[in-house]
Write a protein that holds these residues in place. Structure first.
Motif, PDB file in Angstrom:
ATOM      1  N   GLY A  80       0.818  -1.212   0.000  1.00  0.00           N
ATOM      2  CA  GLY A  80       0.000   0.000   0.000  1.00  0.00           C
ATOM      3  C   GLY A  80       0.848   1.256   0.000  1.00  0.00           C
ATOM      4  N   PHE A  81       2.045   1.172   0.595  1.00  0.00           N
ATOM      5  CA  PHE A  81       2.947   2.323   0.602  1.00  0.00           C
ATOM      6  C   PHE A  81       3.230   2.809  -0.823  1.00  0.00           C
ATOM      7  N   GLY A  84       0.533   4.878  -2.136  1.00  0.00           N
ATOM      8  CA  GLY A  84       0.528   6.110  -1.355  1.00  0.00           C
ATOM      9  C   GLY A  84       1.567   7.101  -1.825  1.00  0.00           C
ATOM     10  N   TYR A  85       2.782   6.632  -2.105  1.00  0.00           N
ATOM     11  CA  TYR A  85       3.847   7.524  -2.567  1.00  0.00           C
ATOM     12  C   TYR A  85       3.541   8.095  -3.948  1.00  0.00           C
ATOM     13  N   VAL A  88       1.044  10.893  -3.405  1.00  0.00           N
ATOM     14  CA  VAL A  88       1.702  12.080  -2.841  1.00  0.00           C
ATOM     15  C   VAL A  88       2.500  12.805  -3.915  1.00  0.00           C
ATOM     16  N   VAL A 243      -1.660   2.826   2.246  1.00  0.00           N
ATOM     17  CA  VAL A 243      -1.850   3.994   1.373  1.00  0.00           C
ATOM     18  C   VAL A 243      -2.029   5.256   2.203  1.00  0.00           C
ATOM     19  N   PHE A 244      -2.927   5.194   3.171  1.00  0.00           N
ATOM     20  CA  PHE A 244      -3.244   6.395   3.957  1.00  0.00           C
ATOM     21  C   PHE A 244      -2.142   6.743   4.948  1.00  0.00           C
ATOM     22  N   VAL A 246       1.026   6.511   4.316  1.00  0.00           N
ATOM     23  CA  VAL A 246       1.990   7.283   3.526  1.00  0.00           C
ATOM     24  C   VAL A 246       1.462   8.679   3.224  1.00  0.00           C
ATOM     25  N   ILE A 247       0.209   8.777   2.827  1.00  0.00           N
ATOM     26  CA  ILE A 247      -0.361  10.085   2.510  1.00  0.00           C
ATOM     27  C   ILE A 247      -0.247  11.014   3.712  1.00  0.00           C
TER      28      ILE A 247
END
Length: 469
Positions: A80-81, A84-85, A88, A243-244, A246-247
């Motif tokens: 998920g990272f 996320g990146y 961003v 995901v979140f 990282v955001i």
């Protein structure tokens, strides 16, 4: 030479290199150098250094031990990272570069108003100081156990000395210094990790290909959980949480974004972020693989105690790389935290970006606060360190997620005077719901608490319409 003397020599030698880099990068430094690195950082240096800066002492100690409790399911969060990146890089970075921001929270002032601006910055200050304390606590605790207890040095002295050393090499060049020290520390971190893995493989009497096959065949190598929707390790819960995380913890975090904003152009900053975002998967896979190997070696310890137990029973050939890796991981996280906290306090809270005297005093004061909170955390901590960080993240970073989402996804205005109350009420409401669900159904929220918190903040801002004039 006794092991204690080896440890002290390693730490002192490590800091000599950091001070040399600091002296070189801190010449003729101004506040713009400290806060933004004069926007001259090479993107590939930032990307490589950010890998190490994002892997704290918590990761170095806790992630290998995760396999004893949840196998390799943490990799679902790491996948998920990546998404996320990417989000961003292509949603938030263009906004920050277009507005030429020194701190990202000034966007909230332009979009929602001065109280929203101060509230966002305040939540960052609270979140970052707590998170940095938890992370740095790991290295102080372990160094105390391995070195300073045997020398009769009190924990307070250990913490004060470590923070003082960080303050010394960051007080001049600030973020410009960190771009270069992070590169050095990332090299040290991964060199240490690979040496420890090689030593464990050797003790197991395996070759590297045999070790890889054994890891894949081991019961702790399970990564995906698709069938249990209640479990905290369910794939979609973990992936979306990644995901979140990282955001919020990168894209809405001044500490992480400050280095990205030192790149010369938006294009270079995007390349930097996508590069180190993808690198997180193999990096964390290495840490988890080390954990599986340690379990295969017969160690009975669980969680955070797993890797230190192996170090204790091994000789200098493991103790030395472990010390280097732990110090590198922990200091690359702590030094950037002190720099970003100083930046946000001077620019966001005081509104005096050009005041060098204030910046120096704030840097020293925040360092002292850092010491006090580390000591307090040692007195209060009773949970797994990495879980503590993400629980805290869910409660304190959630309002930041809601504020930025409301500002970017809508054109609606909100009553600026109500923003602080909404941002305090949201985490309290989340805590109440989590406690109620635990009592009634035995279900505790995991990393998804972050998303729920952001939703409550978003809805609160939506409902708080400005009074018609």
């Amino acid at each position: 030479m006794p092991p204690i003397m080896w440890m002290i020599a390693i730490i002192l030698g490590y800091f000599i290199v950091l001070f040399a880099i600091s002296r070189w990068t801190g010449r003729k430094a101004t506040n713009d150098t400290f806060f933004r690195g004069n926007r001259q950082s090479p993107w590939y240096m930032v990307a490589f250094g950010m890998i190490g800066a994002s892997i704290s002492g918590v990761t170095f100690v806790s992630v290998p031990g995760m396999v004893t409790q949840i196998d390799m399911t943490y990799m679902q969060t790491c996948l998920g990272f990546i998404l996320g990146y990417v989000l961003v890089a292509f949603l938030l970075l263009p906004l920050y570069y277009r507005l030429n921001l020194t701190t990202i929270y000034s966007y909230l002032g332009q979009r929602l108003g001065p109280r929203a601006y101060k509230t966002g910055a305040s939540f960052f200050l609270l979140s970052k100081i707590i998170g940095a304390v938890v992370r740095f606590y790991v290295v102080c605790m372990i160094l105390q156990q391995f070195v300073f207890d045997q020398m009769g040095v009190p924990f307070v002295v250990t913490v004060s000395g470590m923070v003082a050393l960080i303050w010394l090499y960051t007080r001049g060049g600030g973020i410009k210094t960190l771009v270069w020290t992070d590169t050095f520390q990332t090299i040290c971190l991964f060199s240490a990790l690979l040496i420890i893995i090689y030593k464990v493989v050797g003790e197991l009497g395996m070759s590297i290909p045999e070790a890889i096959s054994a890891i894949f065949a081991d019961e702790h190598s399970r990564i995906f959980v698709m069938d249990d929707w209640v479990s905290k390790q369910n794939f979609w819960k973990q992936f979306l949480s990644g995901v979140f995380i990282v955001i919020v913890m990168t894209g809405l975090d001044q500490d992480m974004m400050q280095k990205n904003l030192t790149c010369k152009t938006l294009r270079e900053a995007q390349k930097d972020m996508c590069t180190y975002g993808v690198a997180f998967v193999p990096a964390n896979l290495l840490f988890l693989s080390l954990g599986v190997l340690l379990v295969m070696s017969g160690l009975q310890e669980k969680g955070d105690a797993l890797l230190p137990a192996f170090v204790q029973q091994s000789g200098l050939s493991v103790l030395i790389p472990f010390t280097i890796g732990l110090v590198a991981a922990s200091f690359s996280s702590a030094d950037s935290a002190l720099t970003s906290l100083t930046t946000s306090y001077c620019v966001d809270i005081c509104g005096r970006a050009g005041d060098e005297r204030l910046r120096k005093r704030a840097h020293l004061g925040i360092s002292a606060l850092f010491v006090l909170m580390i000591i307090l955390f040692r007195m209060l901590n009773s949970t797994s360190v990495i879980d503590a960080i993400y629980v805290i993240c869910g409660y304190t970073y959630g309002p930041l997620l809601g504020l930025f989402a409301f500002g970017m996804l809508t054109k609606r205005k909100s009553q600026d005077r109500l923003v602080p109350y909404i941002c305090v009420a949201s985490p309290l409401l989340c805590y109440g719901i989590d406690s109620l669900m635990t009592y009634l159904a035995g279900y505790r929220f995991g990393y998804e608490l972050l998303m729920l918190n952001g939703v409550f903040t978003f809805v609160g801002l939506w409902m708080a319409r400005p009074a018609k004039s």
